[in-house]
Scaffold this active site. Structure first.
Site, PDB file in Angstrom:
ATOM      1  N   ASP A  49      47.582 123.682  -8.626  1.00 19.75           N
ATOM      2  CA  ASP A  49      48.659 122.831  -8.108  1.00 19.75           C
ATOM      3  C   ASP A  49      48.175 121.425  -7.738  1.00 19.75           C
ATOM      4  O   ASP A  49      48.868 120.432  -7.986  1.00 19.75           O
ATOM      5  CB  ASP A  49      49.319 123.475  -6.876  1.00 19.75           C
ATOM      6  CG  ASP A  49      50.358 124.523  -7.272  1.00 19.75           C
ATOM      7  OD1 ASP A  49      50.424 124.882  -8.469  1.00 19.75           O
ATOM      8  OD2 ASP A  49      51.104 124.985  -6.374  1.00 19.75           O
ATOM      9  N   ASN A  98      53.488 124.696 -12.470  1.00 24.60           N
ATOM     10  CA  ASN A  98      54.492 125.376 -11.646  1.00 24.60           C
ATOM     11  C   ASN A  98      54.339 124.929 -10.193  1.00 24.60           C
ATOM     12  O   ASN A  98      54.558 125.712  -9.261  1.00 24.60           O
ATOM     13  CB  ASN A  98      54.323 126.895 -11.770  1.00 24.60           C
ATOM     14  CG  ASN A  98      55.579 127.633 -11.309  1.00 24.60           C
ATOM     15  OD1 ASN A  98      56.601 127.011 -10.990  1.00 24.60           O
ATOM     16  ND2 ASN A  98      55.509 128.951 -11.238  1.00 24.60           N
ATOM     17  N   ARG A 128      63.323 126.998 -12.106  1.00 23.58           N
ATOM     18  CA  ARG A 128      63.383 126.778 -10.655  1.00 23.58           C
ATOM     19  C   ARG A 128      64.317 125.593 -10.378  1.00 23.58           C
ATOM     20  O   ARG A 128      64.138 124.509 -10.943  1.00 23.58           O
ATOM     21  CB  ARG A 128      61.972 126.532 -10.082  1.00 23.58           C
ATOM     22  CG  ARG A 128      61.056 127.737 -10.262  1.00 23.58           C
ATOM     23  CD  ARG A 128      59.673 127.498  -9.681  1.00 23.58           C
ATOM     24  NE  ARG A 128      59.712 127.381  -8.227  1.00 23.58           N
ATOM     25  CZ  ARG A 128      58.653 127.038  -7.492  1.00 23.58           C
ATOM     26  NH1 ARG A 128      57.490 126.772  -8.074  1.00 23.58           N
ATOM     27  NH2 ARG A 128      58.756 126.962  -6.182  1.00 23.58           N
ATOM     28  N   SER A 207      63.136 127.008   5.558  1.00 18.22           N
ATOM     29  CA  SER A 207      61.695 126.661   5.564  1.00 18.22           C
ATOM     30  C   SER A 207      61.397 125.430   6.413  1.00 18.22           C
ATOM     31  O   SER A 207      60.598 124.565   6.028  1.00 18.22           O
ATOM     32  CB  SER A 207      61.227 126.421   4.114  1.00 18.22           C
ATOM     33  OG  SER A 207      61.523 127.510   3.280  1.00 18.22           O
ATOM     34  N   ASP A 327      56.261 132.029   2.563  1.00 16.62           N
ATOM     35  CA  ASP A 327      55.104 132.418   1.736  1.00 16.62           C
ATOM     36  C   ASP A 327      54.308 133.541   2.395  1.00 16.62           C
ATOM     37  O   ASP A 327      54.018 134.577   1.774  1.00 16.62           O
ATOM     38  CB  ASP A 327      54.190 131.214   1.476  1.00 16.62           C
ATOM     39  CG  ASP A 327      54.866 130.140   0.628  1.00 16.62           C
ATOM     40  OD1 ASP A 327      56.001 130.373   0.159  1.00 16.62           O
ATOM     41  OD2 ASP A 327      54.264 129.069   0.430  1.00 16.62           O
ATOM     42  N   GLU A 355      57.682 131.436  -7.612  1.00 20.13           N
ATOM     43  CA  GLU A 355      56.897 131.635  -8.828  1.00 20.13           C
ATOM     44  C   GLU A 355      57.497 132.703  -9.742  1.00 20.13           C
ATOM     45  O   GLU A 355      57.330 132.705 -10.951  1.00 20.13           O
ATOM     46  CB  GLU A 355      55.456 132.001  -8.469  1.00 20.13           C
ATOM     47  CG  GLU A 355      54.590 130.814  -8.067  1.00 20.13           C
ATOM     48  CD  GLU A 355      54.874 130.260  -6.694  1.00 20.13           C
ATOM     49  OE1 GLU A 355      55.965 130.475  -6.137  1.00 20.13           O
ATOM     50  OE2 GLU A 355      53.987 129.575  -6.161  1.00 20.13           O
ATOM     51  N   HIS A 400      50.494 133.935  -7.901  1.00 14.84           N
ATOM     52  CA  HIS A 400      49.263 134.033  -7.112  1.00 14.84           C
ATOM     53  C   HIS A 400      49.416 134.933  -5.892  1.00 14.84           C
ATOM     54  O   HIS A 400      48.527 135.712  -5.564  1.00 14.84           O
ATOM     55  CB  HIS A 400      48.816 132.631  -6.684  1.00 14.84           C
ATOM     56  CG  HIS A 400      49.871 131.808  -5.995  1.00 14.84           C
ATOM     57  ND1 HIS A 400      49.617 130.950  -4.972  1.00 14.84           N
ATOM     58  CD2 HIS A 400      51.223 131.718  -6.170  1.00 14.84           C
ATOM     59  CE1 HIS A 400      50.720 130.369  -4.568  1.00 14.84           C
ATOM     60  NE2 HIS A 400      51.717 130.813  -5.297  1.00 14.84           N
ATOM     61  N   ARG A 401      50.579 134.839  -5.219  1.00 17.56           N
ATOM     62  CA  ARG A 401      50.733 135.617  -3.983  1.00 17.56           C
ATOM     63  C   ARG A 401      50.903 137.117  -4.258  1.00 17.56           C
ATOM     64  O   ARG A 401      50.537 137.940  -3.423  1.00 17.56           O
ATOM     65  CB  ARG A 401      51.882 135.069  -3.130  1.00 17.56           C
ATOM     66  CG  ARG A 401      51.640 133.668  -2.697  1.00 17.56           C
ATOM     67  CD  ARG A 401      52.430 133.188  -1.517  1.00 17.56           C
ATOM     68  NE  ARG A 401      52.301 131.735  -1.467  1.00 17.56           N
ATOM     69  CZ  ARG A 401      51.220 131.075  -1.036  1.00 17.56           C
ATOM     70  NH1 ARG A 401      50.184 131.741  -0.569  1.00 17.56           N
ATOM     71  NH2 ARG A 401      51.166 129.760  -1.065  1.00 17.56           N
ATOM     72  N   LYS A 426      46.538 129.159  -8.860  1.00 20.19           N
ATOM     73  CA  LYS A 426      47.578 128.199  -8.436  1.00 20.19           C
ATOM     74  C   LYS A 426      47.201 127.569  -7.090  1.00 20.19           C
ATOM     75  O   LYS A 426      47.385 126.373  -6.892  1.00 20.19           O
ATOM     76  CB  LYS A 426      48.936 128.897  -8.338  1.00 20.19           C
ATOM     77  CG  LYS A 426      50.085 127.931  -8.039  1.00 20.19           C
ATOM     78  CD  LYS A 426      51.432 128.624  -8.140  1.00 20.19           C
ATOM     79  CE  LYS A 426      52.590 127.647  -8.160  1.00 20.19           C
ATOM     80  NZ  LYS A 426      52.915 127.050  -6.877  1.00 20.19           N
TER      81      LYS A 426
HETATM   82  O1  LIG Z   1      56.873 121.951   1.141  1.00 23.80           O
HETATM   83  C1  LIG Z   1      55.986 122.778   0.884  1.00 23.80           C
HETATM   84  O2  LIG Z   1      54.782 122.484   0.893  1.00 23.80           O
HETATM   85  C2  LIG Z   1      56.393 124.165   0.583  1.00 23.80           C
HETATM   86  C3  LIG Z   1      57.638 124.617   0.945  1.00 23.80           C
HETATM   87  C4  LIG Z   1      58.076 126.015   0.750  1.00 23.80           C
HETATM   88  O3  LIG Z   1      59.057 126.011  -0.251  1.00 23.80           O
HETATM   89  P1  LIG Z   1      60.666 126.101   0.033  1.00 23.80           P
HETATM   90  O4  LIG Z   1      61.031 124.956   0.890  1.00 23.80           O
HETATM   91  O5  LIG Z   1      61.194 125.995  -1.352  1.00 23.80           O
HETATM   92  O6  LIG Z   1      60.889 127.417   0.697  1.00 23.80           O
HETATM   93  C5  LIG Z   1      56.929 126.927   0.352  1.00 23.80           C
HETATM   94  O7  LIG Z   1      57.408 128.130  -0.155  1.00 23.80           O
HETATM   95  C6  LIG Z   1      56.011 126.281  -0.665  1.00 23.80           C
HETATM   96  O8  LIG Z   1      54.961 127.121  -1.039  1.00 23.80           O
HETATM   97  C7  LIG Z   1      55.408 125.025  -0.109  1.00 23.80           C
HETATM   98  C1  LIG Z   2      56.390 128.856  -3.449  1.00 20.91           C
HETATM   99  C2  LIG Z   2      55.153 128.453  -3.670  1.00 20.91           C
HETATM  100  O1  LIG Z   2      54.801 127.344  -4.381  1.00 20.91           O
HETATM  101  P1  LIG Z   2      55.525 125.983  -4.770  1.00 20.91           P
HETATM  102  O2  LIG Z   2      54.795 124.924  -4.023  1.00 20.91           O
HETATM  103  O3  LIG Z   2      55.343 125.852  -6.257  1.00 20.91           O
HETATM  104  O4  LIG Z   2      56.971 126.071  -4.380  1.00 20.91           O
HETATM  105  C3  LIG Z   2      53.995 129.213  -3.134  1.00 20.91           C
HETATM  106  O5  LIG Z   2      52.864 128.689  -3.146  1.00 20.91           O
HETATM  107  O6  LIG Z   2      54.173 130.355  -2.666  1.00 20.91           O
END
Ligand SMILES: O=C(O)C1=C[C@@H](OP(=O)(O)O)[C@@H](O)[C@H](O)C1
Ligand SMILES: C=C(OP(=O)(O)O)C(=O)O
Length: 440
Positions: A49, A98, A128, A207, A327, A355, A400-401, A426
């Site tokens: 990433d 991704n 997505r 989130s 996550d 993912e 990955h998770r 990832k």
């Molecule tokens: O802003 C970020 O760094 C993230 C926000 C979250 O996504 P959502 O806001 O789509 O839930 C999380 O799942 C992702 O791994 C990282």
């Molecule tokens: C949702 C995830 O990743 P992303 O940053 O691609 O949304 C994750 O890392 O669990």
């Protein structure tokens, strides 16, 4: 299919130095690119990433130098030469894999950068959603076309520059219920318009702690956002990003969850993670609180967290809303395999657009190890079996998770096979080596 066979793990103990936070790494790279002058970023995560974000900045003409360590090898420290809000390359093709933390914020920044940009990713990235972000950017005057399905990447961004006083809205609305990354992208990018800007979040914002990370890092780069409420943010005009000079990336709190869960399950001494602690700006540190609710013994330091099994040796089931840690919430679904009773995790509909469809994938794979699982549109419940099914072959769905979560099945005294273990790249390419280091 490549796989890794994990032998039963009787005990875990020790310390894991966490790799850098994905969320902080990718935000910091973009903010450092947008400011004037140089920023030294220390402890950047090395993973797919962050590599996608580094490649994107390179394609945009932002110079990023990787520093060498004392032995002359590549370090995880970088100098970013900022472009003062004006990317040198006005035409670029960006492959973003991704990486949601690259795709969503870069879409917002480039849509306000007066250039032609093609943004695409892996097949799953094209499933997505991004429509809520595109809708918001169009309100601000951006021109964005969908190249495939309406509402999803790939995207073509066309030149448009929203100048102060130009006839574009000074208020944009964005939906908050699909991904907080849309709001993060808007907050980080709207200062480029140099207008007073209000972002109104329509409906529930999910989130939320990720927005706190965004605001915290923007502040480190000298940018003030007034948070009126979770539904309204005001960005005063006349602000530009300023380099903090040097910035340190914390350890990844989501990656911490696997080791903390191992410590809580593990039949050994405590497991300690370093790089994340009570002073962390990441919401996923609160995973430790949820583990504590299950009975685990948790100890906090400013820069570390330790988890040990419950005093009576038995984790207990919980019924919890984990919208704030989507996550790390997956790791609770696995901890449920070691708990007494029925664990229910609620308000996690966003799992369906990450993912993979994580609700469906989790349910399918948990059943393979013998759990009784129920799944709704935004919740999952898990009842542990009497004993875990040995030799389950776990599919990981390029997530990955899923791979990291299901490695913990080995703590149940059974061998387990994890298919496609390299998908951890990832966010955590060396995950299985680190797990082996705390296995006694
Ligand atoms: O802003 C970020 O760094 C993230 C926000 C979250 O996504 P959502 O806001 O789509 O839930 C999380 O799942 C992702 O791994 C990282
Ligand atoms: C949702 C995830 O990743 P992303 O940053 O691609 O949304 C994750 O890392 O669990």
């Amino acid at each position: 299919m490549e796989h890794i066979d994990l032998a039963p793990i009787a005990k875990v103990a020790g310390t894991v130095a966490l790799p850098g936070s994905k969320s902080i790494s990718n935000r910091t790279l973009l903010l450092a690119a947008l400011c004037a002058g140089q920023t030294t970023v220390r402890g950047l995560l090395a993973s797919d990433d962050t590599q996608r974000m580094l490649e994107a900045l390179d394609a945009l003409g932002v110079k990023v130098e990787q520093l060498l360590d004392e032995n002359g090898a590549d370090s995880r420290d970088f100098i970013v030469h900022g472009c003062a809000g004006n990317f040198p390359n006005k035409n670029a093709d960006l492959f973003l894999g991704n990486a949601g933390t690259a795709f969503r914020p870069l879409t917002a920044a480039l849509a306000l950068s007066n250039g032609s940009y093609h943004l695409h990713g892996v097949a799953r990235m094209h499933e997505r959603p991004i429509g809520d972000l595109v809708d918001a950017l169009r309100q601000a005057g951006s021109q964005i076309d969908y190249l495939g399905n309406e509402g999803f990447p790939p995207l073509q961004i066309k030149p448009s520059l929203i100048k102060p006083g130009a006839a574009a809205a000074d208020r944009v609305q964005v939906k908050g219920n699909v991904s907080s990354q849309f709001l993060t992208g808007l907050l980080m990018s709207l200062p480029l318009t140099n207008r007073d800007m209000t972002v109104e979040v329509v409906g529930e914002l999910i989130s939320k702690p990720y927005i706190e990370i965004t605001l915290n890092l923007m502040a480190k780069f000298g940018l003030k956002v007034e948070k009126k409420s979770w539904n309204e943010f005001f960005i005063p005009a006349g602000q530009v990003y300023q380099s903090p000079g040097e910035i340190f990336v914390e350890g990844d709190a989501s990656s911490a969850s696997y080791f903390l869960a191992a410590g809580a399950i593990g039949g050994g001494d405590a497991v300690r993670v370093t790089g994340v602690g009570s002073e962390s700006i990441q919401g996923d540190k609160r995973f430790a609180e949820t583990l504590e609710q299950m009975g685990a013994q948790i100890t906090w330091g400013p820069n570390w967290i330790e988890a040990a099994p419950p005093a009576d040796g038995q984790l207990k089931a919980i019924d919890v809303d984990l919208n704030h840690i989507p996550d790390a919430a997956m790791t609770i679904a696995i901890a449920a395999l070691f708990a007494k009773g029925k664990t229910t995790i609620r308000n996690i509909e966003s799992w369906r657009v990450k993912e993979t469809d994580r609700l469906s994938a989790m349910a399918t794979e948990l059943r393979k190890v013998g759990a009784t699982v129920e799944e709704g549109q935004d919740w999952i419940s898990v009842i542990a079996p009497e004993s875990l099914t040995p030799n389950a072959e776990i599919d990981t769905y390029d997530d990955h998770r899923m791979a990291m979560c299901f490695s913990l099945v080995a703590l149940g005294g059974v061998p387990v096979r994890i298919n496609d273990p390299k998908c951890t790249a990832k966010t955590f390419p060396t995950y299985f080596e680190e797990l082996a280091r705390i296995t006694l």
